[in-house]
Design a protein around this motif. Sequence first.
Motif, mmCIF file in Angstrom:
data_model
loop_
_atom_site.group_PDB
_atom_site.id
_atom_site.type_symbol
_atom_site.label_atom_id
_atom_site.label_comp_id
_atom_site.label_asym_id
_atom_site.label_seq_id
_atom_site.Cartn_x
_atom_site.Cartn_y
_atom_site.Cartn_z
ATOM 1 N N ARG A 195 31.602 -48.491 22.864
ATOM 2 C CA ARG A 195 32.458 -49.304 21.867
ATOM 3 C C ARG A 195 31.880 -48.604 20.532
ATOM 4 O O ARG A 195 30.654 -48.286 20.349
ATOM 5 C CB ARG A 195 31.963 -50.729 21.646
ATOM 6 C CG ARG A 195 32.903 -51.478 22.705
ATOM 7 C CD ARG A 195 32.599 -53.236 22.377
ATOM 8 N NE ARG A 195 31.261 -53.547 22.571
ATOM 9 C CZ ARG A 195 30.722 -54.634 21.909
ATOM 10 N NH1 ARG A 195 31.380 -55.028 21.077
ATOM 11 N NH2 ARG A 195 29.339 -54.763 21.987
ATOM 12 N N ALA A 196 33.091 -48.348 19.892
ATOM 13 C CA ALA A 196 33.013 -47.725 18.344
ATOM 14 C C ALA A 196 32.325 -49.011 17.595
ATOM 15 O O ALA A 196 32.687 -50.200 17.995
ATOM 16 C CB ALA A 196 34.255 -47.159 17.944
ATOM 17 N N PRO A 197 31.723 -48.744 16.546
ATOM 18 C CA PRO A 197 31.168 -49.787 15.586
ATOM 19 C C PRO A 197 32.711 -50.520 15.181
ATOM 20 O O PRO A 197 33.502 -50.142 14.784
ATOM 21 C CB PRO A 197 30.758 -49.117 14.476
ATOM 22 C CG PRO A 197 30.350 -47.709 14.934
ATOM 23 C CD PRO A 197 31.153 -47.231 16.032
ATOM 24 N N GLY A 198 32.530 -51.754 15.252
ATOM 25 C CA GLY A 198 33.526 -52.836 14.905
ATOM 26 C C GLY A 198 34.812 -52.934 16.036
ATOM 27 O O GLY A 198 35.714 -53.884 15.907
ATOM 28 N N ALA A 199 34.676 -52.235 17.155
ATOM 29 C CA ALA A 199 35.464 -52.610 18.031
ATOM 30 C C ALA A 199 34.922 -53.603 19.001
ATOM 31 O O ALA A 199 33.797 -54.070 19.244
ATOM 32 C CB ALA A 199 35.370 -51.264 19.041
ATOM 33 N N PRO A 200 35.848 -54.404 19.464
ATOM 34 C CA PRO A 200 35.505 -55.840 20.300
ATOM 35 C C PRO A 200 35.171 -55.428 21.683
ATOM 36 O O PRO A 200 35.624 -54.321 22.208
ATOM 37 C CB PRO A 200 36.848 -56.654 20.184
ATOM 38 C CG PRO A 200 37.963 -55.369 20.162
ATOM 39 C CD PRO A 200 37.307 -54.478 19.362
ATOM 40 N N ARG A 201 34.533 -56.181 22.404
ATOM 41 C CA ARG A 201 34.508 -56.350 23.765
ATOM 42 C C ARG A 201 35.579 -56.455 24.449
ATOM 43 O O ARG A 201 36.474 -57.235 23.846
ATOM 44 C CB ARG A 201 33.122 -57.276 24.239
ATOM 45 C CG ARG A 201 31.670 -56.996 23.989
ATOM 46 C CD ARG A 201 30.875 -57.896 24.438
ATOM 47 N NE ARG A 201 31.128 -58.153 25.920
ATOM 48 C CZ ARG A 201 31.621 -59.114 26.539
ATOM 49 N NH1 ARG A 201 31.837 -60.318 25.830
ATOM 50 N NH2 ARG A 201 31.831 -59.200 27.998
ATOM 51 N N ILE A 202 35.902 -56.047 25.647
ATOM 52 C CA ILE A 202 37.114 -56.439 26.231
ATOM 53 C C ILE A 202 36.721 -57.195 27.479
ATOM 54 O O ILE A 202 35.778 -57.021 28.424
ATOM 55 C CB ILE A 202 38.106 -55.278 26.595
ATOM 56 C CG1 ILE A 202 37.283 -54.135 27.418
ATOM 57 C CG2 ILE A 202 38.451 -54.581 25.157
ATOM 58 C CD1 ILE A 202 38.159 -53.104 27.876
ATOM 59 N N GLU A 203 37.914 -58.245 27.894
ATOM 60 C CA GLU A 203 37.543 -58.792 29.217
ATOM 61 C C GLU A 203 39.251 -58.625 29.746
ATOM 62 O O GLU A 203 40.131 -58.686 28.965
ATOM 63 C CB GLU A 203 37.439 -60.318 29.227
ATOM 64 C CG GLU A 203 36.050 -60.714 28.709
ATOM 65 C CD GLU A 203 35.522 -62.140 28.793
ATOM 66 O OE1 GLU A 203 36.475 -62.835 29.004
ATOM 67 O OE2 GLU A 203 34.625 -62.376 28.382
#
Length: 399
Positions: A62-70
């Motif tokens: 993940r890039a900084p500030g990008a959320p985790r995904i489900e």
Amino acid sequence: MSKRFLAALALAGTAILAPPEVRAEEVLKIGALLIDTGPLAGFYEGHVRALELAETDLNENRAPGAPRIEIRRATYAGTPETALQAASRLAKEDRVQVITGMMPSSTSIILAARAEALNVAVLDGFAQAASLTGEHCRKNYFHIATTDHLVLSAYDQMIAEQGPISWDILAADYTTGRNASESFQKMAAAHGASIGHVAYAPLGTSDFGTSITQLAASPSKGLFISTFGSDAISFAKQQRQFKLDQKYDIILGHSYITRTTLGGQADNVVGNYQTFGWLADFPTEDSRTFADRYADKFNAIPDYVAADQYIAVQAAQAAAQKAGSLQAANIASALPGLTFRSLLGELTIRAEDHQLLRPVVISQVVMTDGKPDLAVQTIVPWEKVAGNPNPECKLGSAS
């Protein structure tokens, strides 16, 4: 002050101080609609594998500030009605903010119209009907896959080089097939070519005997084929006994030949051309990494539909990062004009019609080590295939 109250207060403080990646509200939930029966079922496995890789890789990198995904999956019967039911369940019960997956054009039209009411952003990496970025474009719908217009425009130079010849057409009697046939006829006419026999076959056709007989009776110089999945395999096999492929100087495919169908089509399609949005040897570092990871994990070469599914998830995560929010409305607002890193390099979603501006690959089926394989012939940049936004799309006004 009671011990129970102090314990509750401590727990609350822990939740407040918890890092973003473990807060429930910091997880971007993506719903994937999948078809595991019927003529499109051959693409199911590639989608599932791409979703699995996307969830793992995009969370780990993940890039900084990008959320985790489900990613939440839901299978459906392949009709617009069952797709809408599955999408509604994902939105209401799983509370997904984004819908993606296997969406044929007729399904995409319905979901595009209902996306805002469902409070989701739809990122479509599957359908190809050009109308989805024209009369059927909608505020919360974004077209990640190639449209008929994009992939057919890549053939423009090849059609011009053939000169004023006659072309026959075999297409699926379905939104995508008819749109592709109409677009191809206009392109051919623009280069002085004529149209001979045009045949439409219902989706799910297992016997192409009548169409093949008609085409073989008086073939033109060129043949354009727009059919897909198990239908494409059936046609390729059945035309062999008539040696139909040998009766044409050139055969251009639209969704006709893929990694998924090539095994069944075998050497019946050698020499045929096919356009793609992506092939496994696409020359970017991210593309090579994806193809290698896919091959290592699943012992298979990924198809373009798997890549498009992966790119759709990349776009969703990048939009949530740009929005700084996991609200579906904010994600939808961040997607128009979004530029993000993808398997194809840095890409942009055009604000005027919500089409991803992407290059197109022209490939040809060749024999490699005794087996048919897809070889890249040309990569046509998006500037030469995208054209201007469709004026029928009114996203700039009331949509």
